[in-house]
Enzyme design. Structure first.
Site, PDB file in Angstrom:
ATOM      1  N   ASP A   1      41.338  27.435  25.441  1.00  0.00           N
ATOM      2  CA  ASP A   1      41.484  28.698  26.169  1.00  0.00           C
ATOM      3  C   ASP A   1      41.765  29.861  25.223  1.00  0.00           C
ATOM      4  O   ASP A   1      41.648  31.016  25.614  1.00  0.00           O
ATOM      5  CB  ASP A   1      42.647  28.605  27.163  1.00  0.00           C
ATOM      6  CG  ASP A   1      42.354  27.637  28.298  1.00  0.00           C
ATOM      7  OD1 ASP A   1      41.203  27.576  28.739  1.00  0.00           O
ATOM      8  OD2 ASP A   1      43.295  26.947  28.750  1.00  0.00           O
TER       9      ASP A   1
ATOM     10  N   ASP B   1      37.012  35.465  36.593  1.00  0.00           N
ATOM     11  CA  ASP B   1      38.165  36.376  36.450  1.00  0.00           C
ATOM     12  C   ASP B   1      37.847  37.845  36.670  1.00  0.00           C
ATOM     13  O   ASP B   1      38.753  38.675  36.687  1.00  0.00           O
ATOM     14  CB  ASP B   1      38.845  36.239  35.086  1.00  0.00           C
ATOM     15  CG  ASP B   1      39.504  34.900  34.873  1.00  0.00           C
ATOM     16  OD1 ASP B   1      39.562  34.105  35.822  1.00  0.00           O
ATOM     17  OD2 ASP B   1      39.956  34.637  33.751  1.00  0.00           O
TER      18      ASP B   1
ATOM     19  N   ASP C   1      37.943  39.930  30.333  1.00  0.00           N
ATOM     20  CA  ASP C   1      39.262  39.353  30.056  1.00  0.00           C
ATOM     21  C   ASP C   1      40.286  40.394  29.627  1.00  0.00           C
ATOM     22  O   ASP C   1      41.280  40.069  28.966  1.00  0.00           O
ATOM     23  CB  ASP C   1      39.159  38.255  28.997  1.00  0.00           C
ATOM     24  CG  ASP C   1      40.329  37.283  29.048  1.00  0.00           C
ATOM     25  OD1 ASP C   1      40.974  37.176  30.104  1.00  0.00           O
ATOM     26  OD2 ASP C   1      40.602  36.635  28.019  1.00  0.00           O
TER      27      ASP C   1
END
Length: 329
Positions: free
Chosen positions: A296, A152, A114
């Site tokens: 999130d 991701d 991330d």
């Protein structure tokens, strides 16, 4: 941009299925659609189930909404919070298999996860990640399972310097090889329809081992509509040898984030209930890969990434009810 939000997938009626087994370019065996005819696991102790129980007497209508979420099958997210990845994977597979269901996992432990944002973390080194994936594979121990690999990781790798980009491609390809060697079905995460162009994502998937994977995953923790993701996914598939894919429909009932905000955006709704009957040749399943109600991150009023947020789950469920009433009968 995602977190280890445990996901939700749906059961389908059991039927007799003959799988066509074909060798990949690497010689590893692949199945046409590992979800077909399989029943998926409902976690009886999910956060939504616990919330429903807590609200049963004081808020019965809201408890029913929580039960609607909790009654969906759940995917298990595994990452750096898993202290004993081999043992934990083994326990999950044993439990789910004994219930007559197909285990579905998300592996979320890539180094520099991330890009240091809300879900920062991951393995501390490339070798640490290799050991972690190897231990996960040992926990699977050749039993049927599906793994969605590293949400991701490909779409967000622009934050990395060149040497770490190259390392990430190598690590994902090696992870696919390791998991396929124990007969797991592997879908590499490919972001969502409004992140990278089909050509760019296809190039990244090729570098990451899509040729030996079963397919790719779209829309994990995002909000793009099924129609938009299918158009995008079909184009990507054409560019990577016709690979199949799965779509996260957990929060895409509205079709997109009005604020173009991925982190706990408001005015969203639960999407298509999880199903393996997608009516699409290339879409193997609609899954709730992001558990509705898990935050999130500390944005838009939310708690830390991965924390349970009952009010947000309730908001998603209520919005889905409004959408359902608006549909023609």
């Amino acid at each position: 941009m995602t977190f280890w939000k445990r996901a939700v997938v749906s059961s389908a009626a059991l039927c007799l299925v003959v799988f066509v087994m074909v060798p990949s370019a690497s010689g590893l065996i692949q199945e046409a659609n590992p979800f077909r005819g399989k029943r998926l696991y409902v976690d009886p102790s999910s956060e939504a189930k616990k919330q429903a129980s807590a609200w049963q007497r004081s808020r019965p209508a809201d408890a029913a909404r929580m039960n609607h979420i909790g009654n969906q099958p759940q995917v298990i997210w595994l990452g750096d919070w898993s202290r004993d990845i081999r043992g934990e994977t083994n326990r999950y597979v044993s439990r789910i298999a004994s219930a007559g269901a197909l285990p579905v996992f998300v592996a979320y432990n890539i180094p520099y996860r991330d890009c240091g944002s809300y879900s920062a973390g991951g393995a501390g080194s490339a070798d640490g990640y290799r050991r972690w994936i190897t231990d996960m594979a040992r926990g699977l121990n050749g039993r049927p399972a599906v793994v969605i690999l590293e949400p991701d990781a490909l779409s967000a790798l622009d934050c990395l310097p060149a040497r770490l980009k190259d390392e990430r491609y190598v690590l994902i390809r090696q992870a696919v090889q390791t998991l396929k060697a124990v007969r797991a079905s592997v879908y590499i995460d490919a972001g969502h329809a409004n992140w990278k162009t089909p050509a760019e994502m296809a190039d990244r998937l090729k570098k990451a081992g899509i040729d030996i994977a079963d397919g790719f995953a779209l829309n994990v923790s995002n909000f793009q509509s099924n129609q938009v993701n299918i158009a995008y996914g079909n184009r990507v598939s054409q560019l990577v040898g016709g690979k199949h894919y799965v779509i996260d429909t957990s929060r895409n009932g509205m079709g997109a984030s009005a604020q173009r905000e991925w982190c706990n955006p408001r005015n969203q709704a639960l999407g298509t209930p999880p199903t393996t009957d997608t009516r699409s040749t290339l879409v193997d399943a609609f899954l709730w890969v992001k558990t509705p109600g898990q935050s999130d991150g500390t944005c838009n009023g939310g708690p830390k990434a991965g924390a349970w947020w009952a009010d947000y789950a309730l908001e998603l469920s209520k919005a889905a009810e409004v959408l359902a009433r608006a549909l023609p009968r």
